[in-house]
Design a protein around this motif. Structure first.
Motif, PDB file in Angstrom:
ATOM      1  N   VAL C  64      39.938  68.778  49.414  1.00  0.00           N
ATOM      2  CA  VAL C  64      38.568  68.312  49.643  1.00  0.00           C
ATOM      3  C   VAL C  64      37.888  67.975  48.320  1.00  0.00           C
ATOM      4  CG1 VAL C  64      36.303  68.950  50.542  1.00  0.00           C
ATOM      5  CG2 VAL C  64      38.363  69.624  51.772  1.00  0.00           C
ATOM      6  N   VAL C  65      37.955  68.885  47.363  1.00  0.00           N
ATOM      7  CA  VAL C  65      37.299  68.643  46.078  1.00  0.00           C
ATOM      8  C   VAL C  65      37.864  67.384  45.411  1.00  0.00           C
ATOM      9  CG1 VAL C  65      37.016  69.524  43.723  1.00  0.00           C
ATOM     10  CG2 VAL C  65      36.700  71.063  45.673  1.00  0.00           C
ATOM     11  N   GLY C  66      39.183  67.322  45.333  1.00  0.00           N
ATOM     12  CA  GLY C  66      39.824  66.219  44.631  1.00  0.00           C
ATOM     13  C   GLY C  66      39.583  64.876  45.287  1.00  0.00           C
ATOM     14  N   THR C  67      39.610  64.841  46.615  1.00  0.00           N
ATOM     15  CA  THR C  67      39.399  63.574  47.308  1.00  0.00           C
ATOM     16  C   THR C  67      37.980  63.073  47.094  1.00  0.00           C
ATOM     17  OG1 THR C  67      40.997  64.259  48.971  1.00  0.00           O
ATOM     18  CG2 THR C  67      39.557  62.418  49.541  1.00  0.00           C
ATOM     19  N   ASN C  68      37.020  63.987  47.165  1.00  0.00           N
ATOM     20  CA  ASN C  68      35.640  63.560  46.946  1.00  0.00           C
ATOM     21  C   ASN C  68      35.407  63.144  45.496  1.00  0.00           C
ATOM     22  OD1 ASN C  68      33.693  63.861  49.393  1.00  0.00           O
ATOM     23  ND2 ASN C  68      35.202  65.471  49.613  1.00  0.00           N
ATOM     24  N   ALA C  69      36.038  63.849  44.577  1.00  0.00           N
ATOM     25  CA  ALA C  69      35.946  63.427  43.174  1.00  0.00           C
ATOM     26  C   ALA C  69      36.523  62.020  43.013  1.00  0.00           C
ATOM     27  CB  ALA C  69      36.678  64.417  42.276  1.00  0.00           C
ATOM     28  N   ALA C  70      37.651  61.767  43.672  1.00  0.00           N
ATOM     29  CA  ALA C  70      38.293  60.456  43.546  1.00  0.00           C
ATOM     30  C   ALA C  70      37.418  59.346  44.103  1.00  0.00           C
ATOM     31  CB  ALA C  70      39.647  60.468  44.250  1.00  0.00           C
ATOM     32  N   LYS C  71      36.729  59.615  45.215  1.00  0.00           N
ATOM     33  CA  LYS C  71      35.879  58.570  45.784  1.00  0.00           C
ATOM     34  C   LYS C  71      34.824  58.120  44.776  1.00  0.00           C
ATOM     35  CE  LYS C  71      36.467  59.707  50.675  1.00  0.00           C
ATOM     36  NZ  LYS C  71      35.869  60.312  51.899  1.00  0.00           N
ATOM     37  N   ILE C  72      34.210  59.078  44.094  1.00  0.00           N
ATOM     38  CA  ILE C  72      33.178  58.714  43.121  1.00  0.00           C
ATOM     39  C   ILE C  72      33.796  58.045  41.893  1.00  0.00           C
ATOM     40  CG2 ILE C  72      31.323  59.609  41.651  1.00  0.00           C
ATOM     41  CD1 ILE C  72      30.793  59.714  44.686  1.00  0.00           C
ATOM     42  N   ALA C  73      34.905  58.573  41.416  1.00  0.00           N
ATOM     43  CA  ALA C  73      35.512  58.032  40.199  1.00  0.00           C
ATOM     44  C   ALA C  73      36.005  56.604  40.414  1.00  0.00           C
ATOM     45  CB  ALA C  73      36.651  58.941  39.733  1.00  0.00           C
TER      46      ALA C  73
END
Lengths: 265, 265, 265, 265, 265, 265
Positions: C64-73
């Motif tokens: 969850v954390v990584g996927t949401n970080a990826a969306k913003i990045a």
């Protein structure tokens, strides 16, 4: 054998899904049409044009109907909000649409706020085998802009909007609280070429199974198909229907039991 | 030789463009940061999360700064509205973003309406060589949500918001009418690695031309480069600056004339 | 009743998910901020500008954390690599992002290689109810560019980077091996408006269940909710916590047993 | 009448554009093929798979060839970098691809750095009517990974890579410095069905104009078409060709002058 | 221990998946290559160019191979149709590709219709541990355009096209009914650098488990890994293989039973 | 002062553009509606559903109307082909839509082929100030599927389809050759809220200029605005209209000359 009670391994209703897909996609197309002034709507173009804002579409329910409605509404350039009570479903929608839509957790407050700015409201809450909950009340509609359009796809199950009542293709709309309601029950009937293919895709595997294996073997090899047997040998075998109609209910397994046994012998 | 008055064949200012690109992209990043509660903002996450709405970003001006701001804001998942008075520019933005942003034709009414719901306002109106027009008035700010953030990239030219006044990196923000203002003049200075490359990319062709051909030939072969000559042989040669400062102005062509002639001899 | 041990039907932790979503999205926003020179970073703009490369973001963990970080990045224009040991999760990410990100199977070799070119490293490996594994070692950090930024979202569980130690909003960063570490434990606290809505969305169904059915019936009808009961009638009823703290553990079922029985009578 | 010297109102060469489009798109397809081990390449799949990195493609030149190459390379999932000296073109590419590619301002340093990590290098620098500049030197190739592939689309004009020499479909490749070179001059010839349509689309308007109006009127009404007249009445009328070949040059306007005059009478 | 019979918790074959991913992506790359005239194909460029239609690609099977083939084909600009009998899979593909592809429910009629207009047909129907069904008949091929290309990825299991027969890298193609067939069994072998990484990613966890825990404990703690044991102590322990080859079959559990018991003692 | 003859610096007609945008977007929405069976069409859903093909939309003309029609049609999930004779415009469309549409160079052959498979045909060829060319002939329509729909946006200028004749909102459609024709002249009138804003955005700058500067100064400072003056002081001043209507034409410049002179005194 009733289409609407056959289930698949995931407990969903595979023969209703294609019709929900067609209805969801049509809901936005029909909504865009009724937003035209001469059809009674606000006179707003769904996608706007450069320099003029697009319409706001609020979709209540993020299941099959709502997701397909959102695909079309996003594609036509509208601002789209989907409201659902299942956060995990909202997360899946965020993965599919990647921030091209807004998602809201369902509550009376959230619904009221969203529809107060809406040009088009799509009712897309369908609970399998039960009346749809009335998530939009008449009171809330008083804050919806005049000439906004409601398309309630849940009308078959009573609608998810308090003011919904079924209409027909010949007289499809009416106003309540200044909001134009479109509540035609059989929307997929308008595009029979697409709907027939979609339905055939879904039913063919079951038809082939029934044809190839015979009725008894087919329903015994596929518990979901057995769920579709509503009457057998003149008896009503689907409990929910029996209860709903106040009729006598006979358990299918009891009737088949002997048959199976003798077949096994 | 002044960077900010060199023009290219299209009449734009090629040496300012990279800094506008950096500033536009940073404006949203900085705005997101100041929307955090402890930095003084509303405590809103720019992109929201599934079930919670994203922030609303209003960008005033659809040129280089505004377009770059929009790319970042859309990417971070915000609702983005760009306001510009040039309809053709709004059409180009519609082609680039394909309905992922809203575009509005500029008017006091449109600006007032848009910012009344905004979490972040980016001032991105830059008029080459002139003070930026004050498109957002103090009066309008009274309707902007408390704790919303303004990043006025036009601060170098006085800002396009009435309440803008230049701030510094050491004391970057202040409130007016409950809205947090960030008006640091030299935003690209915060990312020198990126800004230096960007500026070098833009200046290198001119530097090479000056080095290879010498000053006189270079400015005579490139009228745009000649626009960059603000002083020559101790005289002020850029009319707008001279008028602005009340100093004597000497036409560059007159001074070069003899030189050119003698060179031609 | 402890938020962080309630589970849902899929065995995930539904009340922690919203906070992970907020933290993941904030991690990149915060990382972009600390890459600014005056905040101690390399002075790189996350998305670059035309002609200047974007920053490289390495996200360790594709949950969850990584996927949401990826969306913003990805949205901000960075080059994004997600590293996870679960190949099926990498496949899902490939379906979501469609080649806009790189995915790497986790190994010390892959992590070392990726971070050696990174501008921003997001630690996003969270193992439910256990200390996070130290996937990035101090030794590896020696090859990370000076002034790169680490945001370790796993800091609550000890961090997934060897050099991580918890910091606070008032003193959020420190250097190790020339790399700027940001390890504030409660990142969602910075955007309370978004976080509160997100948390309420997730908890409301449980609150309603507890309110409508009473404590005993609620936890007995929902085994996941029962997992949230850490103390009952003065006894510690969550085994992992008891073991971790060296306290006496009492089985909840034993305590409820009589109650249930008497209720059934 | 020579295809390759007819110009349009914008000064571009409309009859070469379709062939550049085909060649640009084919360059990546061919590059992917030669990256296969048995064809001599590194044995890398252009798009990678989940968990394994995609190939890096460096495209030198952001004109018609380079843009079309980038469309295919991005689509196949590769990491794509376009290098061009025109910053405004890089900005247009950023608008088209929206951060799905990297853009770099051209310099020997930037080219050297980019190709040192490349799996596939596409030479796409074409200067109308002149030899292509040698932007990649033999020295630089020593740092390119062994088995990387070069497809130099500029081979018709000598190539933009120092080690380029024309090859043929029957013997298409050779190694220099461990890098596999593919330099077949007539790439569009491999897909005649597509190329013929593309060329016909471009030439038909000129053919119709010549047919309907006759030679003299056609070339006089369309200065760009007149540029295509390389020989007339046995004289060489295209100055650049005459100079290049050391032949006598006759001005076309002078020859037509009388005709025009008499026509005007 | 056989790679191709190890299963994971979902019943899929985790060690075959990476090879299917590579093969699916290569299928389109190879198909594009053989569509070139000199390779025997129709001379069509997969993505077309502006003004000239793109090629039509029909992919039979929407599993791992088909989805990966579709990603590349869509990326290269082709018109892509995926045919599968599983409607739910088609819905997932619609969520992933969002109307960039066509999906068709599988039937002889649908397949015949689609391939009659196809430039490239990818056979991607793989049934775990069984011969692929012959979904495209020789009769149907008579309506496929001359010079169209078939890449049958299912060739390892006999192919899903009636006219498929295995070919080799040295003699990869043949014509049947005017259609060019490419049926090389080991496609991933052409890109060993990518394939080796992909396979290692998938096998490493099993290798580590076998190394750390020893053979017996490893296969007993992971039932899927046990499925991979085809021979043990000189006996054939995989029933399907035994039956297929007419060899004696020994139940692995029987052989391990004693060992386990003694270990338990 | 006639809206439809005011020009801008690029020679386009800025006051007609917004109406073309609205009409283009509505054309597809209206076409989708008339494809419904009960409205006389084929009974096809524009976007199809998973497993059932989407409709094919052919748009003749890639200008403002056609591009806006394409945006909506692509968004609704249809297969879209745009036909235009200007290859450069097709290239721009390829940059905007990135292979989500097909582009075809215009020819009778290409048009005939495309519409023979079309469900919806949008006539979008508008030549400023001239009758639209009849690009689709009655003969061609015989090969169009029965129940397909034509929306001819060019009806104001006679239509670009041979069988077009103007219809009204009260009686909007008729059949020719089995194809349903919708040829209502004033489509934007159906969405007055959007159209009025769009038109006001475009006219306001001219209205302000006329109000602030007065008629004479306004038209003299803006040659494009002067083009809008069709009658002045009782004389017809627009040559094309005069010729078209066989009326006497008076040059505006001649009439203004004295006025300007006296004003200058």
């Amino acid at each position: 054998m009733a289409y609407e009670t056959i289930t698949d391994r995931k407990g969903t209703l595979p023969l209703l899904t294609p019709m929900s897909e067609v209805a969801g996609r049509m809901a936005v197309q029909v909504g865009a049409q009724y937003l035209e002034k001469m059809n009674g709507g606000r006179g707003v173009l769904l996608g706007g044009v450069p320099g003029v804002p697009a319409a706001r579409v609020v979709i209540i329910g993020g299941g099959v109907v709502g997701t397909n409605a959102a695909k079309i509404a996003v594609g036509m350039g509208a601002h789209v909000t989907i409201i659902d009570r299942d956060l995990d479903r909202l997360r899946e929608l965020d993965d599919i649409f990647l921030s091209k839509i807004s998602t809201l957790a369902s509550s009376a407050y959230a619904i009221h706020g969203a529809i107060s700015e809406a040009d088009l409201i799509v009712g897309a809450v369908l609970v399998a085998g039960a009346a749809a909950p009335k998530l939009v009340t008449r009171e809330m509609l008083k804050d919806v802009p005049n000439g906004a359009v409601i398309v309630d796809v849940a009308v078959d199950q009573g609608g998810c909007i308090e003011t919904t009542r079924a209409t027909t293709h010949s007289n499809p709309t009416y106003y309540e609280e200044g909001v134009l309601h479109y509540c035609v029950a059989n929307m997929p009937g308008a595009v029979p070429r697409t709907s027939t293919f979609a339905l055939t895709n879904a039913t063919l595997p079951y038809v082939l199974k029934l044809a190839n294996r015979g009725f008894l073997e087919a329903i015994q090899s596929d518990p979901g198909l057995k769920e579709g047997v509503n009457t057998y040998a003149g008896k009503l075998t689907y409990e929910a229907v029996a209860m709903d109609q106040g009729l006598e209910y006979t358990r299918l397994d009891g009737m088949l039991g002997g048959t199976t046994a003798s077949k096994g012998a």
